[in-house]
Enzyme design. Sequence first.
Site, PDB file in Angstrom:
ATOM      1  N   PRO A  93      -5.155   8.652   5.787  1.00  0.00           N
ATOM      2  CA  PRO A  93      -5.847   9.723   5.090  1.00  0.00           C
ATOM      3  C   PRO A  93      -6.522   9.219   3.834  1.00  0.00           C
ATOM      4  O   PRO A  93      -5.861   8.726   2.922  1.00  0.00           O
ATOM      5  CB  PRO A  93      -4.725  10.692   4.742  1.00  0.00           C
ATOM      6  CG  PRO A  93      -3.447   9.985   5.082  1.00  0.00           C
ATOM      7  CD  PRO A  93      -3.763   8.577   5.368  1.00  0.00           C
ATOM      8  N   GLU A  94      -7.811   9.356   3.817  1.00  0.00           N
ATOM      9  CA  GLU A  94      -8.569   9.089   2.610  1.00  0.00           C
ATOM     10  C   GLU A  94      -8.906  10.457   2.032  1.00  0.00           C
ATOM     11  O   GLU A  94      -8.395  11.456   2.515  1.00  0.00           O
ATOM     12  CB  GLU A  94      -9.810   8.244   2.953  1.00  0.00           C
ATOM     13  CG  GLU A  94      -9.412   6.956   3.672  1.00  0.00           C
ATOM     14  CD  GLU A  94     -10.571   6.029   4.016  1.00  0.00           C
ATOM     15  OE1 GLU A  94     -11.554   6.009   3.269  1.00  0.00           O
ATOM     16  OE2 GLU A  94     -10.478   5.320   5.032  1.00  0.00           O
TER      17      GLU A  94
END
Length: 271
Positions: A2-3
């Site tokens: 997850p960015e």
Amino acid sequence: MPELPEVEVTRLSFASRIAGARVLEARPGKPLRWPLGCDPASLAGQTVGDTLRRGKYLWLPLEQGGLLMHLGMSGSLGFSAAPPPPGPHDHFDLVTTQGVLRLHDPRRFGAVLWSPGLDATPARELLGRLGIEPFDAAFTGVLLHERLRGRRVSIKQALLAGDVVVGVGNIYASEALHAAAIDPRLAAGALERWRCERLAAAVRDILARALAAGGSTLRDFRDAHGHGGAFQQQAQVYGREGEACHRCGAVVLRIVQGQRSTYYCAGCQPP
DNA sequence: AAGTGGACCTGCTAGC
DNA sequence: TGCTAGCAGGTCCACT
């Protein structure tokens, strides 16, 4: 995994549904990156406020402090009224009057930790090292140029470090540099101001487009509804080693910088 | 001070 | 078919 886009998509998918709920029970599972930092029983009875995001962290305010959550490399949050019994990779359940928020994280690089406030230990230390939010109006090419001055690491690694601008991870660093036509190997401090302008715009653009696409689901990213993202289909270079660049036709290369893969096109991103 | 490498942990895939 | 090496979206910490 997850960015910033994935974390924000996650936040948007459960924030309004958990807001105002009362905590019935907190059930920690296997150890995550850090211990919870409080007695789980002490969370019961508290009302959940509006979930915020800072960088790749989520902050779930409670009446007494709140929970700082991070999804690490493989984490995702689910929110549902009646979830099945926790599986082997479900490591935290926050049971509330409006549903159960569940952290699923096979690699356990993620974290859930209690802090008395955003501005108190430990949240303060963790968030204090973070750079500016990419969608903050103050994030400009001029600022980027200023903050990169004197840095000899590559621009790719400087973007990943998160102390200049937050939210850019391994996928979007490669994508933003491609969009800005900047060689990822260039020393960060060597970027002229005009290139910083282009890079700042590219970072914002890539992250905004990824957000609109629901993030990237390479293997297992899901939002709290269980929906995956679609941005990976728009990736120009990430994960495309050996394939033709969509823009110029040159072969996309993969190199390793700071023990992470970087993808770029030598045609579009000349030294 | 800034840069580097190792650490954390599990799962999947390509290749032999 | 089965094993192994290598790779994966993050980031902290110790060390130079």
